[in-house]
Design an enzyme around this catalytic site. Structure first.
Site, mmCIF file in Angstrom:
data_model
loop_
_atom_site.group_PDB
_atom_site.id
_atom_site.type_symbol
_atom_site.label_atom_id
_atom_site.label_comp_id
_atom_site.label_asym_id
_atom_site.label_seq_id
_atom_site.Cartn_x
_atom_site.Cartn_y
_atom_site.Cartn_z
ATOM 1 N N SER A 97 0.569 -1.007 -0.196
ATOM 2 C CA SER A 97 0.356 0.186 0.086
ATOM 3 C C SER A 97 0.758 1.251 0.022
ATOM 4 O O SER A 97 2.039 1.724 0.237
ATOM 5 C CB SER A 97 -1.167 0.109 1.028
ATOM 6 O OG SER A 97 -1.834 -1.050 1.234
HETATM 7 N N1 SAH Z 1 -1.232 -4.731 3.808
HETATM 8 C C1 SAH Z 1 -0.390 -5.010 2.649
HETATM 9 C C2 SAH Z 1 -1.379 -4.569 1.882
HETATM 10 C C3 SAH Z 1 -1.144 -5.521 0.739
HETATM 11 S S1 SAH Z 1 -2.635 -5.505 -1.187
HETATM 12 C C4 SAH Z 1 0.918 -4.543 2.767
HETATM 13 O O1 SAH Z 1 1.885 -3.374 3.577
HETATM 14 O O2 SAH Z 1 1.231 -5.272 1.477
HETATM 15 C C5 SAH Z 1 -4.163 -6.791 0.018
HETATM 16 C C6 SAH Z 1 -3.456 -7.647 0.220
HETATM 17 O O3 SAH Z 1 -4.975 -8.710 0.718
HETATM 18 C C7 SAH Z 1 -3.347 -9.023 -0.885
HETATM 19 O O4 SAH Z 1 -1.455 -9.476 -0.333
HETATM 20 C C8 SAH Z 1 -4.290 -9.712 -1.000
HETATM 21 O O5 SAH Z 1 -3.464 -11.419 -1.384
HETATM 22 C C9 SAH Z 1 -4.532 -10.450 0.405
HETATM 23 N N2 SAH Z 1 -6.395 -10.343 0.016
HETATM 24 C C10 SAH Z 1 -7.181 -10.587 -0.745
HETATM 25 N N3 SAH Z 1 -7.694 -11.193 0.172
HETATM 26 C C11 SAH Z 1 -7.632 -12.249 1.093
HETATM 27 C C12 SAH Z 1 -8.893 -12.695 1.602
HETATM 28 N N4 SAH Z 1 -10.282 -12.846 1.851
HETATM 29 N N5 SAH Z 1 -8.100 -12.632 3.110
HETATM 30 C C13 SAH Z 1 -7.412 -12.596 3.702
HETATM 31 N N6 SAH Z 1 -6.092 -12.222 2.540
HETATM 32 C C14 SAH Z 1 -6.664 -11.252 1.289
#
Ligand code: SAH
Length: 216
Positions: A65
């Site tokens: 993010s």
């Molecule tokens: N907080 C993270 C942002 C990652 S993007 C950072 O700082 O890097 C969002 C993430 O949510 C992705 O890795 C994606 O695989 C995950 N995601 C999407 N749907 C999900 C679900 N149902 N359960 C858990 N994770 C999920």
């Protein structure tokens, strides 16, 4: 981070100054951003962009993010308090997890892509961040074992707020979650008081979608 190049430390300080300009005032959050080395969470070839205020690819079609969003969501969630138990949905590379870990007592974080969860686990361990517990699983289910949570932070967007997550929010608890269709979502704050869930619109955002089920 004593042995990191000074350039990176300076880049991180510049990022913090930028975030202040953008309106982030919470000192504890700014200090957390200043202390977490974002560059260890991104691909080596993106090192030079690690302290840009921008999302970056982390593989599997996902992104780390944007720092402004991390700061804004964290500040809104914590609201000047040291929360005890926070659930994060979407560990990704673990950057937001690490920032939260500086500010709350215990972070539980769920990721549905196995490889990302494993890499995040290693990165957080290398940084000696110990107050986080990661799980490879489907965030739509929450994590009932440790519920209820004082805070729930969702870093991928569902089209509707999952009721399962509302049910795992403690009395007085806060949830920060992007809601809506791909391309444009509303970042929402949900506050739980005696069975009521007050919703406040924060700002327009763009997140990857919250996907159902697991990904190998
Ligand atoms: N907080 C993270 C942002 C990652 S993007 C950072 O700082 O890097 C969002 C993430 O949510 C992705 O890795 C994606 O695989 C995950 N995601 C999407 N749907 C999900 C679900 N149902 N359960 C858990 N994770 C999920």
């Amino acid at each position: 981070m004593e042995d990191e190049p000074q350039e990176l430390q300076l880049a991180r300080q510049r990022l913090v100054e930028h975030l202040k300009h953008e309106g982030i005032r919470d000192r504890a959050v700014l200090e957390a951003i200043e202390s977490v080395p974002r560059h260890v969470f991104v691909y080596e070839h993106l090192l030079e962009r690690a302290y840009d205020d921008a999302p970056l690819p982390i593989g599997h079609g996902q992104t780390i993010s944007q720092p402004y969003i991390v700061a804004q969501m964290t500040a809104t969630l914590c609201h000047g308090k040291r929360l005890k138990k926070v659930l994060e949905i979407g560990t990704g590379c673990g950057y937001q997890t690490a920032v939260l870990a500086k500010l709350v007592e215990q972070v539980y974080s769920i990721e549905r892509i196995k490889n990302l969860s494993q890499v995040a686990q290693m990165t957080l361990k290398n940084l000696n961040i110990e107050n986080v517990t990661l799980k490879y699983g489907d965030g739509y289910q929450g994590w009932v074992e440790y519920a209820p949570y004082d805070g729930i932070l969702v870093t991928a967007a569902p089209e509707h707020i999952p009721e399962t997550l509302l049910n795992q929010l403690a009395e007085g608890g806060r949830m920060v979650i992007p809601v809506g269709e791909l391309g444009y979502q509303k970042l929402m704050l949900i506050e739980h008081h005696q069975g009521n869930f007050k919703q406040t619109f924060l700002e327009g955002v763009r997140f990857v979608p919250l996907m159902p089920g697991l990904d190998e």
